[in-house]
Design an enzyme around this catalytic site. Structure first.
Site, PDB file in Angstrom:
ATOM      1  CG  ASP A   1      49.713 -11.301  36.187  1.00 19.93           C
ATOM      2  OD1 ASP A   1      49.225 -12.439  36.273  1.00 19.93           O
ATOM      3  OD2 ASP A   1      50.069 -10.643  37.172  1.00 19.93           O
ATOM      4  CG  PHE A   2      44.562 -11.076  31.034  1.00 14.16           C
ATOM      5  CD1 PHE A   2      45.385  -9.972  31.192  1.00 14.16           C
ATOM      6  CD2 PHE A   2      43.740 -11.132  29.922  1.00 14.16           C
ATOM      7  CE1 PHE A   2      45.386  -8.934  30.269  1.00 14.16           C
ATOM      8  CE2 PHE A   2      43.733 -10.107  28.988  1.00 14.16           C
ATOM      9  CZ  PHE A   2      44.552  -9.004  29.163  1.00 14.16           C
ATOM     10  CD  GLU A   3      46.789 -12.665  38.928  1.00 14.66           C
ATOM     11  OE1 GLU A   3      46.140 -12.527  39.988  1.00 14.66           O
ATOM     12  OE2 GLU A   3      48.023 -12.503  38.858  1.00 14.66           O
ATOM     13  N   GLY A   4      41.754 -13.841  37.766  1.00 16.09           N
ATOM     14  CA  GLY A   4      40.346 -13.702  38.137  1.00 16.09           C
ATOM     15  C   GLY A   4      39.399 -14.084  37.022  1.00 16.09           C
TER      16      GLY A   4
END
Length: 606
Positions: A391-394
């Site tokens: 859940d890699f974000e930003g």
């Protein structure tokens, strides 16, 4: 209008009646005589609905064998919510010509009309028809009009209506000859469940029909298609025919392709339709803490949120359970582990989710990659987990300016992540569950933009998940893009779609199941994923995130994607009954909302 800007129903009816009367009174727009001219023909296709909904595009409708006016079938449609259950058909017409549209209807507030006439669009309606009632209206096409859309619909909240024997009578158009057979049919990317095809365009063609083993399986308007839903390690033959208003050409020469064996991406013992949710295991917020043992049995995949790095570039992932000062009802480690084992004994999967809003992860070096593998393995082994969710974000993923091909990435954070995930998959074997939860910015936005672009200046994060998904496509168990907290995204219809309704989920999911050219490059197509790899990501409640949709809209999206019914303005490129299911943020927020999301899922899939 009221303050919401909507026309009140009784005003709309008066306006339509006045407009219709005005149209019929204009000189030159007199109705055709009952004895139609010799050159006239009925141009509506399947106006009696004897072939189901063939030739019609409906938001929500079906055919029934009672009541009918003639033949064996009629149309049945029920308006609901903001949808008035329209069915439409686009017809080829002659410019500057007179046409009569008619049909028989039953029900309250039933409309029949034509749009795109090039002059004055027309509509007629009945307030109440307890038995079959004939509606009729006329129009004249514009000097350059060659296509007109005819339609019927009901009205908001007024109940079911029926329609039968719809016709459009007027001058026919010489359809000419069917086009020539396509040439140059070639096989592109082949996976364990899909084959990509392309061919040369044919002059005069308006579409193409794709045949698999002699059976028509798909129609497209362009010169490429991906046939999905295939079995692994199986040989298939393909042909293509060109179509226009005059009919279908002869089929092209045959090409063959054998699907690959795959490597177990979908073989993780999940049910046919799975409910996926994130459990706040390391923190508390307004939703409150939920103990693992208190998660209902409806949840098939439980993602522990979150494992986070000690620093952005360290690759050292730690999972710290919520402290008692923040979560007074938190269970002990022993009880937590025991509850995980109980879930697994019941057939559920429990994963560690890495990242989240605050957990930025950038594997800039091979050392960080190796630390990522070892630290994630330690978490999995400590708690006996079934797999890993990314859940890699930003700013975790972005593309170097020189990295322009999603099939051959060169950016270190991309390359190292792919390598780390392949290592973990190989270490734990085919039953290891690997899922990803990217935002739309990192996936579907890639249809328009990829990285900084050919001339620079774009956000380097645009489409940055595509190379990771592509590289892991045969190892990936689930992809559940976050269809929330998103800006408007362009779909394959080249229209922008916004959160808040079924259409957004339909358009975004269709892109994953159909495939799309990246950054508009027809020679660089992101191929479709299998339907069993796709779950739709939605917020559980208005508190959980922007883009919440009520259960009725959730069900519309599922109906359209799995049954091709209850569709809205977006036309899907297929039907996928094997769609895996739904993902939500989060289990905690759903509990806070009296389990609305879970209960709707259970009610829909049984």
């Amino acid at each position: 209008m009221d303050r919401s800007g909507r026309v009140r129903p009784f005003l709309r009816r008066r306006l339509i009646a006045v407009c219709t009367a005005t149209v019929l009174a204009v000189p030159g727009l007199a109705a055709l005589s009952s004895a139609a001219r010799a050159a006239d023909a009925d141009l509506a296709r399947n106006g009696g609905f004897e072939s189901g909904l063939d030739s019609w595009t409906c938001t929500v409708a079906s055919t029934v064998n009672s009541p009918v006016r003639s033949g064996g079938s009629a149309l049945k449609a029920t308006p609901a919510g903001s949808d008035y259950a329209q069915c439409s058909q686009t017809v080829t017409v002659k410019p500057d010509s007179q046409y009569t549209l008619s049909g028989y209807v039953r029900g309250s507030y039933v409309y029949l009309g034509a749009s795109g006439t090039g002059t004055t669009d027309v509509s007629t309606w009945t307030q109440s028809a307890t038995d079959w009632q004939r509606l009729t209206t006329t129009f004249r096409t514009g000097a350059s009009t060659t296509r007109v859309t005819i339609y019927t619909h009901g009205w908001y909240g007024t109940g079911t209506y029926y329609a039968d024997d719809l016709s459009l009578v007027g001058p026919g158009v010489d359809a000419g000859q069917p086009p020539a057979a396509p040439t140059g049919l070639a096989v592109g990317t082949v996976t364990s469940s899909s084959v990509a095809l392309s061919w040369s365009g044919v002059a005069g063609a308006t579409g193409y029909a794709v045949y698999r083993d002699g059976v028509k399986v798909q129609t497209v308007t362009g010169t490429s298609a991906t046939v999905s839903g295939l079995s692994a390690s199986t040989a298939y033959s393909f042909q293509v025919a060109a179509t226009n208003d005059a009919g279908e050409s002869a089929k092209s020469a045959t090409v063959t392709a054998t699907t690959s064996a795959g490597s177990g991406g979908g073989s993780s013992d999940l049910p046919a339709h799975a409910l996926v949710g994130y459990l706040h295991a390391s923190f508390a917020n307004g939703a409150g803490y939920t103990r693992m043992a208190d998660v209902p049995g409806s949840w098939d995949v439980i993602d522990l949120a979150f494992g986070e790095p000690t620093s952005t570039t360290s690759g050292d992932i730690r999972f710290t359970r919520c402290p008692v000062t923040e979560c007074p009802t938190v269970e002990s480690d022993a009880d937590f582990k025991a509850a995980i084992k109980a879930k697994q004994a019941a057939g559920k999967k429990v994963l560690i989710s890495i990242g989240g809003q605050n957990g930025q992860v950038q594997l800039t070096t091979t050392a960080a990659r190796d630390t990522f593998v070892s630290s994630v393995s330690k978490i999995i082994d400590t708690y006996g987990l079934d797999g890993l969710d990314i859940d890699f974000e930003g700013h975790s993923l972005s593309l170097d300016a020189s990295d322009t091909n999603f099939k051959s990435p060169t950016t270190p954070v991309i390359v190292n992540l792919i390598s780390a995930l392949k290592t973990l998959k190989a270490k734990y074997g085919s039953k290891f569950v690997l899922s990803m939860a990217p935002e739309t910015f990192f996936v579907q936005l890639g249809y328009q933009y990829y990285g900084t672009g050919k001339w620079g200046g774009q956000d380097p994060r645009a489409g940055a998940y595509l190379p990771v998904i592509y590289a892991l496509r045969d190892d990936l168990t689930l992809l559940h893009v976050q269809d929330y907290n998103s800006g408007s995204i362009m779909g394959l219809d080249n229209q922008y779609h916004s959160m808040g309704g079924a259409d957004f989920h339909i358009a975004m999911t269709d892109m994953l199941l159909t495939g799309f050219p990246v950054a508009g490059d027809a020679n660089n197509v992101f191929p479709p994923l299998r339907p069993d790899q796709i779950a739709i990501g939605m917020p559980a409640s208005t508190n959980a995130g922007n883009g919440y949709v009520p259960p009725t809209e959730v069900n519309k999206a599922l109906d359209c994607l799995t049954k091709k019914t209850n569709c809205g303005s977006y036309a899907t490129h297929g039907t996928w009954p094997g769609l895996r299911g739904l993902m939500t943020w989060s289990i905690n927020w759903d509990r806070y909302g009296s389990w609305e999301f879970q209960k709707n899922f259970d009610g829909y899939f049984g």
